[in-house]
Structure formats: structure tokens, C-alpha cells
Design a protein around this motif. Structure first.
Motif, mmCIF file in Angstrom:
data_model
loop_
_atom_site.group_PDB
_atom_site.id
_atom_site.type_symbol
_atom_site.label_atom_id
_atom_site.label_comp_id
_atom_site.label_asym_id
_atom_site.label_seq_id
_atom_site.Cartn_x
_atom_site.Cartn_y
_atom_site.Cartn_z
ATOM 1 N N SER A 47 7.893 -12.185 -7.174
ATOM 2 C CA SER A 47 8.685 -11.007 -7.565
ATOM 3 C C SER A 47 8.047 -10.224 -8.706
ATOM 4 C CB SER A 47 10.091 -11.451 -7.995
ATOM 5 O OG SER A 47 10.018 -12.327 -9.117
ATOM 6 N N GLY A 48 6.889 -10.658 -9.189
ATOM 7 C CA GLY A 48 6.308 -10.031 -10.371
ATOM 8 C C GLY A 48 5.126 -9.127 -10.133
ATOM 9 N N PHE A 49 4.869 -8.751 -8.879
ATOM 10 C CA PHE A 49 3.682 -7.940 -8.602
ATOM 11 C C PHE A 49 3.990 -6.457 -8.414
ATOM 12 C CE2 PHE A 49 2.522 -12.214 -6.955
ATOM 13 C CZ PHE A 49 1.574 -12.503 -7.927
ATOM 14 N N GLY A 50 5.254 -6.075 -8.498
ATOM 15 C CA GLY A 50 5.600 -4.656 -8.512
ATOM 16 C C GLY A 50 6.071 -4.080 -7.195
ATOM 17 N N LEU A 51 5.756 -4.722 -6.072
ATOM 18 C CA LEU A 51 6.221 -4.228 -4.775
ATOM 19 C C LEU A 51 7.468 -4.996 -4.339
ATOM 20 C CD1 LEU A 51 2.900 -3.705 -2.752
ATOM 21 C CD2 LEU A 51 4.222 -2.034 -4.061
ATOM 22 N N ASP A 52 8.038 -4.595 -3.209
ATOM 23 C CA ASP A 52 9.233 -5.250 -2.699
ATOM 24 C C ASP A 52 8.972 -6.748 -2.528
ATOM 25 O OD1 ASP A 52 11.973 -4.887 -1.225
ATOM 26 O OD2 ASP A 52 10.746 -6.135 0.095
ATOM 27 N N VAL A 53 9.849 -7.564 -3.104
ATOM 28 C CA VAL A 53 9.633 -9.005 -3.138
ATOM 29 C C VAL A 53 9.604 -9.606 -1.732
ATOM 30 C CG1 VAL A 53 12.103 -9.469 -3.433
ATOM 31 C CG2 VAL A 53 10.435 -11.172 -4.159
ATOM 32 N N TYR A 54 10.387 -9.057 -0.810
ATOM 33 C CA TYR A 54 10.450 -9.619 0.550
ATOM 34 C C TYR A 54 9.200 -9.270 1.344
ATOM 35 C CZ TYR A 54 15.268 -9.963 -0.999
ATOM 36 O OH TYR A 54 16.405 -10.241 -1.721
ATOM 37 N N LEU A 55 8.681 -8.057 1.169
ATOM 38 C CA LEU A 55 7.435 -7.687 1.829
ATOM 39 C C LEU A 55 6.263 -8.496 1.272
ATOM 40 C CD1 LEU A 55 7.713 -3.784 2.139
ATOM 41 C CD2 LEU A 55 7.876 -5.494 3.960
ATOM 42 N N THR A 56 6.297 -8.720 -0.041
ATOM 43 C CA THR A 56 5.230 -9.523 -0.650
ATOM 44 C C THR A 56 5.250 -10.945 -0.118
ATOM 45 O OG1 THR A 56 5.419 -8.188 -2.674
ATOM 46 C CG2 THR A 56 4.213 -10.261 -2.829
ATOM 47 N N GLN A 57 6.446 -11.527 0.012
ATOM 48 C CA GLN A 57 6.554 -12.879 0.559
ATOM 49 C C GLN A 57 6.107 -12.913 2.016
ATOM 50 O OE1 GLN A 57 7.134 -15.792 -0.790
ATOM 51 N NE2 GLN A 57 6.986 -16.836 1.181
ATOM 52 N N LEU A 58 6.435 -11.870 2.765
ATOM 53 C CA LEU A 58 6.004 -11.796 4.158
ATOM 54 C C LEU A 58 4.478 -11.755 4.241
ATOM 55 C CD1 LEU A 58 6.988 -11.532 7.103
ATOM 56 C CD2 LEU A 58 6.882 -9.051 6.818
ATOM 57 N N ALA A 59 3.863 -10.995 3.336
ATOM 58 C CA ALA A 59 2.398 -10.935 3.290
ATOM 59 C C ALA A 59 1.814 -12.289 2.905
ATOM 60 C CB ALA A 59 1.950 -9.860 2.297
ATOM 61 N N PHE A 60 2.441 -12.944 1.926
ATOM 62 C CA PHE A 60 1.971 -14.264 1.512
ATOM 63 C C PHE A 60 2.049 -15.260 2.672
ATOM 64 C CE2 PHE A 60 2.483 -14.326 -3.416
ATOM 65 C CZ PHE A 60 1.560 -13.311 -3.497
ATOM 66 N N GLY A 61 3.171 -15.223 3.402
ATOM 67 C CA GLY A 61 3.304 -16.111 4.550
ATOM 68 C C GLY A 61 2.343 -15.748 5.663
ATOM 69 N N GLY A 62 2.108 -14.434 5.824
ATOM 70 C CA GLY A 62 1.211 -13.965 6.878
ATOM 71 C C GLY A 62 -0.221 -14.425 6.686
ATOM 72 N N VAL A 63 -0.691 -14.502 5.421
ATOM 73 C CA VAL A 63 -2.088 -14.916 5.194
ATOM 74 C C VAL A 63 -2.237 -16.430 5.174
ATOM 75 C CG1 VAL A 63 -2.640 -12.809 3.939
ATOM 76 C CG2 VAL A 63 -1.888 -14.821 2.661
ATOM 77 N N GLU A 64 -1.133 -17.159 4.990
ATOM 78 C CA GLU A 64 -1.241 -18.620 4.957
ATOM 79 C C GLU A 64 -1.667 -19.192 6.300
ATOM 80 O OE1 GLU A 64 1.064 -21.540 3.390
ATOM 81 O OE2 GLU A 64 1.350 -20.661 1.413
ATOM 82 N N LEU A 65 -1.133 -18.637 7.378
ATOM 83 C CA LEU A 65 -1.438 -19.182 8.695
ATOM 84 C C LEU A 65 -2.927 -19.071 9.023
ATOM 85 C CD1 LEU A 65 -0.308 -20.541 11.183
ATOM 86 C CD2 LEU A 65 0.197 -18.287 12.136
ATOM 87 N N PRO A 66 -3.554 -17.874 8.924
ATOM 88 C CA PRO A 66 -4.995 -17.820 9.180
ATOM 89 C C PRO A 66 -5.805 -18.619 8.164
ATOM 90 C CG PRO A 66 -4.186 -15.705 8.352
ATOM 91 C CD PRO A 66 -2.988 -16.537 8.686
ATOM 92 N N ALA A 67 -5.321 -18.718 6.935
ATOM 93 C CA ALA A 67 -6.047 -19.491 5.918
ATOM 94 C C ALA A 67 -6.130 -20.959 6.318
ATOM 95 C CB ALA A 67 -5.364 -19.340 4.564
ATOM 96 N N ARG A 68 -5.011 -21.516 6.722
ATOM 97 C CA ARG A 68 -4.998 -22.937 7.098
ATOM 98 C C ARG A 68 -5.693 -23.158 8.439
ATOM 99 N NH1 ARG A 68 -1.782 -25.717 3.513
ATOM 100 N NH2 ARG A 68 -0.179 -24.536 2.404
ATOM 101 N N PHE A 69 -5.497 -22.235 9.377
ATOM 102 C CA PHE A 69 -6.120 -22.389 10.687
ATOM 103 C C PHE A 69 -7.641 -22.277 10.586
ATOM 104 C CE2 PHE A 69 -7.408 -20.826 14.924
ATOM 105 C CZ PHE A 69 -6.858 -21.835 15.700
ATOM 106 N N SER A 70 -8.118 -21.364 9.742
ATOM 107 C CA SER A 70 -9.565 -21.168 9.614
ATOM 108 C C SER A 70 -10.260 -22.394 9.039
ATOM 109 C CB SER A 70 -9.862 -19.952 8.731
ATOM 110 O OG SER A 70 -9.396 -20.156 7.402
#
Length: 477
Positions: free
Chosen positions: A354-377
Motif C-alpha cells: 500500500s506504500g507505492f502510491g498506486l491503487d493497492v489492489y492493482l499493485t497486489q494484482l501485479a505482484f501476484g501476476g509476476v510471481e507465477l512466471p518468476a516461480r515457473f521460470s
């Protein structure tokens, strides 16, 4: 002499049975992110001010604006102070309007949240001003629960079996997770969170052990990383749940109650065949091995099954074993630093969503979105380039992203969020690499114990430090 690995090779090192088992274990990890990070969405900042309803007894016809003007001081920017008020007096309203109030004190009658739409953890338990530290303490207590779980459930699963301990942890997680939604006091909330953290650690450790004991050596890293992918999917689910449900009690139920749907694990989750052999329960071991071979459409030769004998149970490894020999001591210290760095960056970004300045839910969605390719890669990166190089590069990139973020002005939230998301990608991949790397660096006898100790000690230390830093960060905003 026939070894247990020969039976895994005979039934298939990573056949349909093992794939279904890994999937089954992975499903149980889907809601783990909710328990770890979900509190962040229950304590989002709300505008607040002291409750000054005392003046209503003197001036019942005052408008809200008049009441606030008479009873609340203003800060340097002209906004009402959030944590202080003018001291109540016994004057009449005419005197208060004429002379004004000067003596100030901290909020003594609670707080008012003008814009609150649904009860959040913050507004219901007044986690603001002097009580704001309780948010950090709560998260630290959860991290402490993770450490306790790693100490308790690893040895317990060695004693009474992987399956019963896993099922007990799942039941406790469901009961106490839902129970949190009905707590009357915040201190009870923290106690329940500690219990949930304890069993979460047990679930993660036993899931890892079950997956690796049923899979051939060459496929173990793949099994671990596939289960981590489900954890990444859970991060995305967390964004949707928290966006759709703002009442913290309903959100807690939504994030915990689905565990009850996994009651069918009682009938389908197998015990570790290796553990059965070590405990001398040979007939049970033969049954589960033959069942696995049947599902994999393989046949274990009868003469091989006849050679299945109780293994000499190795002396249980202890945490002290990690420091007895010079080589192990060196590896332990290096990997402890690695786990600490992983946890510091990963949880530092996750808990500050919640501390990066953008909408907290969109930021969490982005964080979750990059976790999957990170772990899969990681499944492919570790095969192509090895563990050491990938671990070093990912740690370096993670730290670099965090350093760059500290130099970005606050009026550039898009840039900050992009860098944070990149850092989350590298930190997530580094975390998964550490699980695989640590398990392979230590002798088999103490590999599980070393993984329990390193992962939860590093996570707990980093979590406690982060809560201190997050509190300072939030006060500086």
C-alpha cells in the motif's frame, strides 16, 4: 542392497501419481498468501480524528464542522490533527466560542472515521496513533508463529507421520482462521494469528517433504517449484478477495473457510512410503507403492517388493549438527544470510504493497501476476545455469531494485511500482531457488531440519525488522 530410490524408479520417478500428489499438495497452498499478507488489506489507512462528542452536551445544535473547529487543533497544513484534541472543559458554549480552547491532550474517547464504508481491522480496534504499533506487533507475532511451527511440526511429522500432522495442521488452520473473524479483542486476534502462523509453517514444511519423498531425485526441484506456483496463484486470488470484500470479518472468513472444502484429503492423501519403511510398516508401504505403480501404469517386480525391508532409522538431525563441522558451519552461515536477504526483500515489498502510491489492489494484482512466471521460470533457469549463479544474480537484482526505489521521488508512483514489481519478480525467483539450493547443499539426514531452520529463522528475523522499518516509513509519509 536395494535402496528405497529403486522402488521410486520402478514405479516411475514423476508419473501421473506423483503429479496428482503434487497438485493435491499445491491446492492446500493456495490460501497461504491470505494468512501471510491479508492483514495488509484490513489495516489500510483511514482518515480519522479524535471523538469530541463531549461538546454535544453543551451545544447539541452545533454542526459537525463547528464541533471540529472548536475541539480539534490543526496541523501545519491546516488539516485537523488526527491524534490530539483540545481538553474538555466545564465552560458554557458562549465562553468556548469567545475564548477558544488551548490545552491539548491525546484522544481520550476514541476516534471517528468519517469516510469508513465498512468495518476494517483498523477502524474496529482503533489501530491508529499510539495503538498503530499493534499492527506491526501482530505481523511480527505471526512470523514468530512460523518459527514455532518449524520447530514443532518437523520433528512431530518424523515421529507420527507426514499425513496425520498435515491433516491436523489443515484442520487447525481452518478452525482458527475462521475463528479470527469472531474475536472480540485485538489481543485475542494476535493470539489466533500466532496459532495460524504455527500451523502454516507445518503445512509448508510437510508439503515440501511429502512432495520430495514421493518423487525421484532428478525431479524434486520441479515438484517443489510447481507447488510454489500455486502459492503465486494465491497472491492473485488475494487481490480479488480483498478488492471485493471490505468488511474485514467477512474477508477473513472468505480467506479461511475454503480450507474446509479440502476435508476429502482424509481419504486421498497418502502417507510417505519412505516414512512407512523407516518405521517398519512394510505391508502398508507395499500397498501404497503398488497403488502408485498402478496409477502410473507400471509394475513393481515381485522380487523387488520382497526385498523391501525396514531401513535402519537414521539418527535424527538437530539444529546443532549444522554447526559441528567447519564445512557445514560455513554453508549454514552463507545460506542463513541468503534466506534473510530473500525474506527482507520479498516481505518488504509484499507487506508494503500500500506504500507505492498506486491503487493497492492493482499493485497486489501485479505482484501476484509476476510471481507465477518468476516461480515457473526457475524450473528451467536452474536446469540451464545451475543454482549458485542464479541465486547470486537474483539476489543482486533484488537488492538493486530496492536501492533504486529509495532514490525515486514520491511524486513518481508509476516508476516506483514498476521497480517494486520487478524487485518482487527477482525476490520471488530467489526465494524458490533458495528452497531447492538449501535442500541439495546439506546431507540427507539433516536436509529437512536445515531447511526448516534456515527458512523460518530468516523469515522471522526479516519480518520483525521489516515491521520496524514499515512503521518508520508509514510515519514519514
Amino acid at each position: 542392497m536395494t535402496e528405497f530410490g529403486d522402488f521410486i524408479s520402478a514405479l516411475g520417478e514423476f508419473g501421473l501419481y506423483q503429479k496428482l500428489l503434487v497438485l493435491l499438495i499445491s491446492i492446500s497452498l493456495l490460501l497461504n498468501p491470505f494468512q501471510m499478507i491479508g492483514q495488509v488489506f484490513m489495516v489500510l489507512d483511514e482518515p480519522h480524528h479524535c471523538n469530541t462528542s463531549w461538546i454535544r452536551a453543551i451545544g447539541p445544535n452545533l454542526t459537525e464542522e463547528e464541533q471540529l473547529n472548536l475541539t480539534l487543533p490543526r496541523d501545519a497544513d491546516g488539516a485537523y490533527e488526527q491524534c490530539s484534541m483540545y481538553s474538555p472543559v466545564d465552560w458554557d458554549l458562549v465562553s468556548i466560542v469567545a475564548y477558544g480552547l488551548n490545552a491539548m491532550e491525546k484522544c481520550s474517547s476514541g476516534w471517528v472515521y468519517p469516510s469508513a464504508q465498512a468495518p476494517s481491522l483498523l477502524t474496529e480496534f482503533d489501530l491508529v496513533c499510539d495503538r498503530k504499533d499493534l499492527i506491526d506487533i501482530s505481523q511480527s507475532i505471526y512470523m514468530l508463529g512460523l518459527l514455532l511451527g518449524s520447530i514443532i511440526f518437523g520433528p512431530l511429522s518424523d515421529r507420527i507421520g507426514r499425513r496425520p500432522v498435515f491433516l491436523i495442521c489443515m484442520l487447525i488452520r481452518a478452525l482458527f482462521g475462521v475463528g479470527i473473524a469472531f474475536v472480540p479483542h485485538f489481543y485475542v486476534y494476535m493470539a489466533f494469528r500466532c496459532v495460524v502462523g504455527t500451523v502454516e509453517a507445518g503445512i509448508m514444511i510437510i508439503a515440501l517433504v511429502l512432495a520430495t519423498e514421493w518423487v525421484g531425485v532428478s525431479h524434486r526441484s520441479k515438484a517443489v517449484l510447481i507447488s510454489h506456483c500455486c502459492f503465486a496463484i494465491g497472491q492473485t486470488i488475494l487481490a480479488g478477495l480483498s478488492y471485493g470484500i471490505h468488511n474485514w470479518r467477512l474477508l477473513q472468513i472468505a480467506g479461511s473457510a475454503p480450507v474446509f472444502a479440502l476435508f476429502f484429503y482424509i481419504w486421498v492423501l497418502p502417507e510417505s512410503a519412505r516414512w512407512l519403511v523407516i518405521k517398519g510398516r512394510i505391508e502398508e508401504a507395499k500397498k501404497v507403492l503398488q497403488k502408485a505403480a498402478s496409477i502410473n501404469k507400471r509394475t513393481i517386480p515381485p522380487q523387488l517388493l520382497e526385498q523391501l525391508k525396514p531401513e535402519t532409522q537414521p539418527k535424527p538431525g538437530s539444529t546443532l549438527d549444522l554447526f559441528r563441522k567447519k564445512h557445514l558451519r560455513k554453508v549454514t552461515l552463507v545460506m542463513t544470510c541468503t534466506w534473510f536477504a530473500d525474506s527482507l526483500v520479498y516481505y518488504g515489498l509484499s507487506l508494503n504493497v500500500s506504500g507505492f502510491g498506486l491503487d493497492v489492489y492493482l499493485t497486489q494484482l501485479a505482484f501476484g501476476g509476476v510471481e507465477l512466471p518468476a516461480r515457473f521460470s526457475c524450473i528451467f533457469l536452474l536446469q540451464w545455469f545451475g543454482r549458485k549463479k542464479i541465486q547470486a544474480i537474483l539476489l543482486l537484482l533484488s537488492g538493486l531494485m530496492c536501492l533504486i526505489i529509495t532514490g525515486i521521488p514520491k511524486d513518481q508512483p508509476v516508476v516506483t511500482t514498476i521497480l517494486a514489481t520487478t524487485g518482487k519478480f527477482t525476490a520471488t525467483a530467489s526465494f524458490s531457488t533458495s528452497y531447492v539450493y538449501s535442500a541439495e547443499l546439506f546431507p540427507t539426514v539433516i536436509s529437512n531440519r536445515s531447511l526448516e531452520t534456515l527458512s523460518k529463522t530468516g523469515t522471522t528475523e526479516a519480518g520483525v525488522d521489516l515491521e520496524k522499518d514499515n512503521h518508520k516509513f508509514s510515519e514519514s509519509k
